[in-house]
Design an enzyme around this catalytic site. Structure first.
Site, PDB file in Angstrom:
ATOM      1  N   GLU A  60      -5.049  10.961  -5.289  1.00  0.00           N
ATOM      2  CA  GLU A  60      -5.154   9.565  -5.744  1.00  0.00           C
ATOM      3  C   GLU A  60      -6.380   9.371  -6.636  1.00  0.00           C
ATOM      4  OE1 GLU A  60      -4.240   6.437  -2.894  1.00  0.00           O
ATOM      5  OE2 GLU A  60      -5.960   5.297  -3.638  1.00  0.00           O
ATOM      6  N   TYR A  77      -3.835   0.387  -8.507  1.00  0.00           N
ATOM      7  CA  TYR A  77      -3.432  -0.757  -9.323  1.00  0.00           C
ATOM      8  C   TYR A  77      -4.294  -1.969  -8.999  1.00  0.00           C
ATOM      9  CZ  TYR A  77      -0.302  -4.116 -11.541  1.00  0.00           C
ATOM     10  OH  TYR A  77       0.236  -5.071 -12.358  1.00  0.00           O
ATOM     11  N   ASP A 131      -4.495  -6.963  -1.766  1.00  0.00           N
ATOM     12  CA  ASP A 131      -5.450  -7.829  -1.067  1.00  0.00           C
ATOM     13  C   ASP A 131      -5.458  -9.212  -1.695  1.00  0.00           C
ATOM     14  OD1 ASP A 131      -6.453  -6.125   0.919  1.00  0.00           O
ATOM     15  OD2 ASP A 131      -7.604  -5.032  -0.597  1.00  0.00           O
ATOM     16  N   ASP A 138       1.867  -3.736  12.944  1.00  0.00           N
ATOM     17  CA  ASP A 138       1.719  -2.845  11.794  1.00  0.00           C
ATOM     18  C   ASP A 138       2.935  -1.918  11.659  1.00  0.00           C
ATOM     19  OD1 ASP A 138      -0.588  -3.308  10.399  1.00  0.00           O
ATOM     20  OD2 ASP A 138      -1.463  -1.365  10.867  1.00  0.00           O
ATOM     21  N   SER A 189      -0.879  15.480  -2.577  1.00  0.00           N
ATOM     22  CA  SER A 189      -0.920  14.482  -3.655  1.00  0.00           C
ATOM     23  C   SER A 189      -2.366  14.033  -3.782  1.00  0.00           C
ATOM     24  CB  SER A 189       0.011  13.309  -3.359  1.00  0.00           C
ATOM     25  OG  SER A 189      -0.239  12.765  -2.087  1.00  0.00           O
ATOM     26  N   PHE A 214     -16.574   1.042   2.579  1.00  0.00           N
ATOM     27  CA  PHE A 214     -15.099   0.979   2.433  1.00  0.00           C
ATOM     28  C   PHE A 214     -14.442   0.813   3.793  1.00  0.00           C
ATOM     29  CE2 PHE A 214     -14.712   4.042  -1.473  1.00  0.00           C
ATOM     30  CZ  PHE A 214     -14.995   2.992  -2.322  1.00  0.00           C
ATOM     31  N   GLN A 272      -4.047   5.040   5.235  1.00  0.00           N
ATOM     32  CA  GLN A 272      -5.455   4.754   4.985  1.00  0.00           C
ATOM     33  C   GLN A 272      -6.247   5.981   5.457  1.00  0.00           C
ATOM     34  OE1 GLN A 272      -7.764   3.613   3.263  1.00  0.00           O
ATOM     35  NE2 GLN A 272      -7.145   1.486   3.600  1.00  0.00           N
ATOM     36  N   HIS A 326      -2.487  13.543   1.410  1.00  0.00           N
ATOM     37  CA  HIS A 326      -2.835  12.723   0.248  1.00  0.00           C
ATOM     38  C   HIS A 326      -4.361  12.630   0.200  1.00  0.00           C
ATOM     39  CE1 HIS A 326      -2.126   9.564  -2.743  1.00  0.00           C
ATOM     40  NE2 HIS A 326      -2.964   8.772  -2.115  1.00  0.00           N
TER      41      HIS A 326
END
Ligand SMILES: Cc1cc2nc3c(=O)[nH]c(=O)nc-3n(C[C@H](O)[C@H](O)[C@H](O)COP(=O)(O)OP(=O)(O)OC[C@H]3O[C@@H](n4cnc5c(N)ncnc54)[C@H](O)[C@@H]3O)c2cc1C
Length: 305
Positions: free
Chosen positions: A22, A54, A113, A165, A20, A223, A183, A273
């Site tokens: 992103e 988003y 966030d 988590d 996939s 990041f 992540q 991903h």
């Protein structure tokens, strides 16, 4: 990544690997054009889905909706990310209905966030979904959506520990999530240890490694600092000397990402991903580098426009 990578013949066959990709909503006409080209190029690997982030940078649903609509219009399997930051349940549900109306069947459901930034405390909206697990349950209550969620092999920066988590991941799965996207990370041993703990917690859904081929070392380090990921010294040591030499930098970035992907495949992982940064060159070089099949999606010569 510390284990040997010369065992690529082990693990699933290349034809069983699922991908996939992103993307984030483009901000300019040129960036839009680049994204459509990127999506077309990467669609040659027949991805399971292409997801669009988003609300990044405080933006609204509008750019995500427009991007997802365009990708669906290109005949591509687009999924939308969705967060529940700063909105009531009714507002989130109304957004979901808009996405559903354009044909979205798959959401990547996230808490998001805090508006003040990653380092600030998260306050759920009083009338909203309190966390990602509640959002997943809300989505599943609205329709038979496919719902993916996040996972953090190095722990979310706000999380007390890895156990907390994994407990949150379990709550998201119990609420109806069917896939976790991690992540980005560069240490496959650490991912494997995390995956073992996830499995011991009784979580059986696919936990899909998030891979980030490095276009820009400084940006990735920034990041990583924000999201609690680690950029290992060996990676910086390989990339720093070629930072101002674009061709060599690309070659090193591809070599490192191919090694990481080969090694994960050799450990039995068959779903990945990619964080594409809206660019196809590195990702496609990495996919080609490990021998993933692709189909020719260019229009046939003489085909009607
Ligand atoms: C694959 C992926 C895609 C993403 N896409 C987007 C996107 O499109 N838009 C966007 O804005 N962000 C995105 N993010 C970032 C994400 O929104 C942030 O990491 C956010 O801080 C957490 O959202 P979540 O759904 O992962 O949270 P959750 O899964 O709900 O929580 C993550 C962890 O943080 C801890 N935690 C959560 N809340 C608290 C709290 N109040 N107190 C203490 N600990 C807490 C929990 O232990 C939990 O395990 C993405 C992240 C990933 C991994």
């Amino acid at each position: 990544m510390t284990k040997a990578t010369d065992n690529a013949s082990r693990g699933p066959s290349r034809s069983d690997i699922r991908l996939s990709f992103e993307f984030f909503p483009p901000k300019t006409a040129d960036a839009e054009k680049q994204l459509w080209e990127t999506a077309t190029q990467l669609s040659a690997y027949e991805p399971a889905f292409l997801s669009v982030t988003y609300g990044a940078g405080g933006s609204t649903k509008v750019p995500t909706l427009a991007t997802v609509r365009h990708l669906l219009g290109m005949g591509l399997p687009a999924a939308s990310h969705l967060t529940c930051v700063g909105a009531t349940k009714e507002e989130v549900n109304a957004v979901v209905a808009e996405f559903q109306a354009i044909g979205v069947k798959h959401f990547v459901a996230l808490r998001g966030d805090p508006p003040g930034g990653v380092g600030t405390a998260y306050q759920p909206h009083p009338g909203g979904y309190a966390n990602a697990a509640e959002l997943v349950a809300g989505l599943r209550g609205l329709a038979d959506f496919e719902v993916s969620v996040s996972a953090y092999p190095e722990k979310h920066p706000q999380s007390a520990d890895v156990a907390a988590d994994i407990d949150m991941l379990k709550r998201k799965v119990d609420a109806g999530a069917t896939r976790a996207l991690t992540q980005f990370f560069f240490d496959n041993d650490q991912f494997e240890h995390y995956l073992e703990r996830v499995r011991r917690a009784g979580i059986t859904i696919p936990v899909v490694p998030g891979l980030l081929p490095v276009h820009n070392l400084a940006q990735v380090q920034k990041f990583a600092g924000m999201c609690g990921a680690t950029v290992p010294a060996w990676l910086a040591e390989r990339l720093s000397p070629v930072d101002d030499k674009p061709q060599e930098r690309t070659a090193v970035a591809v070599e490192l990402a191919v090694r990481q992907l080969e090694d994960l495949i050799s450990r039995g992982i068959d779903e990945f991903h990619f964080y594409t940064m809206n660019r196809a060159n590195l990702v496609s070089a990495v996919c080609d580098g490990v021998g993933l099949a692709k189909v020719d999606r260019r229009p046939a010569a003489g085909a009607a426009a």
